[in-house]
Design an enzyme around this catalytic site. Structure first.
Site, PDB file in Angstrom:
ATOM      1  N   GLY A 207      -6.755  19.174  -8.203  1.00 34.34           N
ATOM      2  CA  GLY A 207      -5.990  20.404  -8.362  1.00 34.34           C
ATOM      3  C   GLY A 207      -6.029  21.325  -7.155  1.00 34.34           C
ATOM      4  O   GLY A 207      -5.004  21.882  -6.750  1.00 34.34           O
ATOM      5  N   HIS A 208      -7.221  21.482  -6.568  1.00 34.73           N
ATOM      6  CA  HIS A 208      -7.356  22.536  -5.557  1.00 34.73           C
ATOM      7  C   HIS A 208      -6.670  22.224  -4.231  1.00 34.73           C
ATOM      8  O   HIS A 208      -6.631  23.054  -3.335  1.00 34.73           O
ATOM      9  CB  HIS A 208      -8.824  22.923  -5.344  1.00 34.73           C
ATOM     10  CG  HIS A 208      -9.677  21.932  -4.622  1.00 34.73           C
ATOM     11  ND1 HIS A 208     -10.122  22.162  -3.338  1.00 34.73           N
ATOM     12  CD2 HIS A 208     -10.190  20.745  -4.981  1.00 34.73           C
ATOM     13  CE1 HIS A 208     -10.894  21.151  -2.956  1.00 34.73           C
ATOM     14  NE2 HIS A 208     -10.951  20.282  -3.946  1.00 34.73           N
ATOM     15  N   CYS A 332     -15.946  18.602   4.344  1.00 28.57           N
ATOM     16  CA  CYS A 332     -17.142  18.028   3.723  1.00 28.57           C
ATOM     17  C   CYS A 332     -18.140  17.570   4.774  1.00 28.57           C
ATOM     18  O   CYS A 332     -19.323  17.495   4.512  1.00 28.57           O
ATOM     19  CB  CYS A 332     -16.761  16.849   2.839  1.00 28.57           C
ATOM     20  SG  CYS A 332     -15.431  17.222   1.717  1.00 28.57           S
TER      21      CYS A 332
HETATM   22  N1  PLP Z   1     -10.230  12.486  -1.441  1.00 25.38           N
HETATM   23  C1  PLP Z   1      -9.670  13.125  -0.413  1.00 25.38           C
HETATM   24  C2  PLP Z   1      -8.706  12.397   0.475  1.00 25.38           C
HETATM   25  C3  PLP Z   1      -9.989  14.463  -0.161  1.00 25.38           C
HETATM   26  O1  PLP Z   1      -9.439  15.099   0.865  1.00 25.38           O
HETATM   27  C4  PLP Z   1     -10.899  15.123  -1.034  1.00 25.38           C
HETATM   28  C5  PLP Z   1     -11.315  16.521  -0.772  1.00 25.38           C
HETATM   29  O2  PLP Z   1     -11.342  16.968   0.363  1.00 25.38           O
HETATM   30  C6  PLP Z   1     -11.426  14.396  -2.110  1.00 25.38           C
HETATM   31  C7  PLP Z   1     -11.075  13.074  -2.290  1.00 25.38           C
HETATM   32  C8  PLP Z   1     -12.389  15.022  -3.072  1.00 25.38           C
HETATM   33  O3  PLP Z   1     -11.716  15.865  -3.954  1.00 25.38           O
HETATM   34  P1  PLP Z   1     -12.560  16.934  -4.835  1.00 25.38           P
HETATM   35  O4  PLP Z   1     -12.987  17.999  -3.904  1.00 25.38           O
HETATM   36  O5  PLP Z   1     -11.609  17.413  -5.866  1.00 25.38           O
HETATM   37  O6  PLP Z   1     -13.701  16.171  -5.423  1.00 25.38           O
END
Ligand code: PLP
Length: 394
Positions: A207-208, A332
């Site tokens: 969602g975000h 991340c």
């Molecule tokens: N997959 C991708 C390609 C992403 O960019 C991200 C978040 O940056 C995620 C997975 C993880 O999503 P969430 O933050 O909702 O766990």
């Protein structure tokens, strides 16, 4: 706490997005008076349950899916884990996974842990990428085997925006009887997706990344695809995911998907034009700068540029003085001094990988903001290079 969004130039939308005001409005009743449990028998809960079902249809409409194929989760990471672990449990005799070297840590670390925690019971093929971040489909075809339980390939890369040909790759997997998952967390809402015509078994979204709140995601599971739940528990989500639904966020995500369908054209015209103006301006005004990723097979909102001989973290700190928000590597992984695994997989030289900045725009950005960034960046880079021994040695 007060965050003044009007003060910042926010170009970090692949990290997270502003919750759209229309989404906040849609959510409000479910944070206040509509607090019933969607699983309850009484009508006070039942009307909340109907709002969850409406959101499911809104998500399905954006993806060209059926409402029954949509399962709400807590985030993109949960959706990714659920898809992979489901396939491994559905086909316990198959011990091979195919993925790429440039996946988000949600897939990358899951595959690493699977190896470690199971005494290397699973073999993982990580497909190499070319210098422009694209994949060689011949190598993919060679990797597919009768032992492959699942292929997991992201639709669009979070750091470079490079888009993979998942439509074709899913078809190739299907022809070999292999399940196909795509992490479409960055693609959904930015490029058109019609799952009704594709052989994709699982798709993750979050969602975000599309103007809904944090803490809500979706796993699409194609009708007929074998599925084993990750979170056992109550009978929520037709028994596919235990845990009382995050109703307000689910309703918000439904609204965000409806808006994304309407705004898709703007994303692909106005936002793309802003991104191109920013990219072309920076490459022209900053010497020794280069684009990371394919020029055209890319999301319309993302540009990843390396400024050689300077540190990405130092650039970000200087940008922060002007309240310009962007990322070096992915959000991340920032905080670690290791250059991004994505850029390293593309063979970007060390001196350039270290100085990479990702700008990711949204419908809320303006031309004036782009011009502001174009004015501030060249002196920032020049100033930092004056302090760099590597630049002086050039
Ligand atoms: N997959 C991708 C390609 C992403 O960019 C991200 C978040 O940056 C995620 C997975 C993880 O999503 P969430 O933050 O909702 O766990």
């Amino acid at each position: 706490m007060k965050c003044n969004e009007k003060e910042v130039v926010y170009m970090d939308n692949n990290a997270t997005t502003k919750v759209a005001p229309e989404v906040v409005d849609a959510m409000m009743p479910f944070l206040t008076e509509c607090y019933g449990n969607p699983s309850s028998m009484h009508n006070f809960g039942g009307q909340v349950g109907r709002a969850v079902e409406e959101a499911r249809s809104q998500v399905a409409d954006l993806l060209g899916a059926e409402a029954k194929e949509i399962t709400f989760t807590s985030c993109g990471t949960e959706s990714d884990s659920t898809a992979i672990l489901s396939a491994l449990q559905a086909f316990p005799e198959k011990r091979h996974i195919i993925t790429t070297r440039v996946e988000h840590p949600a897939i990358k670390n899951l595959c690493e842990n699977l190896g470690r925690f199971t005494g290397h019971k699973y073999r993982v093929t990580r497909l190499q990428v070319e210098a422009d971040g694209t994949l060689d489909l011949l190598k993919y075809e060679e990797a597919l085997s009768d032992e492959t339980a699942i292929v997991s390939v992201m639709w669009a890369n979070n750091e470079t925006g490079v888009v993979f040909p998942v439509e074709e790759m899913a078809k190739m997997a299907k022809d070999r009887g292999v399940l196909f998952h795509t992490d479409a967390v960055q693609a959904v809402g930015k490029i058109p997706i019609d799952l009704s015509t594709l052989e994709i078994d699982f798709l993750s979204l979050s969602g975000h990344k599309l103007h809904a709140p944090k803490g809500v995601g979706v796993l699409y599971v194609k009708r007929g695809t074998p599925f084993v739940p990750f979170l056992a528990g109550g009978h929520q989500e037709e028994g596919r995911r235990g845990g009382t639904e995050n109703v307000a966020s689910i309703v918000g995500l439904g609204k965000a998907c409806e808006l994304a369908g309407v705004m898709m054209e703007e994303e692909n015209t106005r936002v793309r034009a802003l991104r191109d103006r920013l990219e072309e301006g920076l490459l022209a005004s900053v010497p020794k700068s280069m684009l990371n990723g394919h020029k055209t097979d890319r999301l319309p909102n993302t540009t990843n540029i390396s400024f050689e001989f300077v540190e990405g973290e130092a650039i970000l700190l200087h940008m922060d003085i002007y309240k310009i928000c962007a990322s070096s590597g992915s959000a991340c992984t920032s905080g670690s001094l290791e250059p991004s695994h994505v850029l390293r997989a593309m063979g970007v030289p060390f001196t350039a990988a270290h100085g990479s900045i990702r700008f990711s725009l949204s419908i809320y950005n303006t031309e004036a903001e782009v011009d502001f960034v174009l004015e501030k960046m060249p002196p920032i880079i020049a100033e930092l290079r004056e302090l760099s021994p590597f630049w002086k040695a050039e």
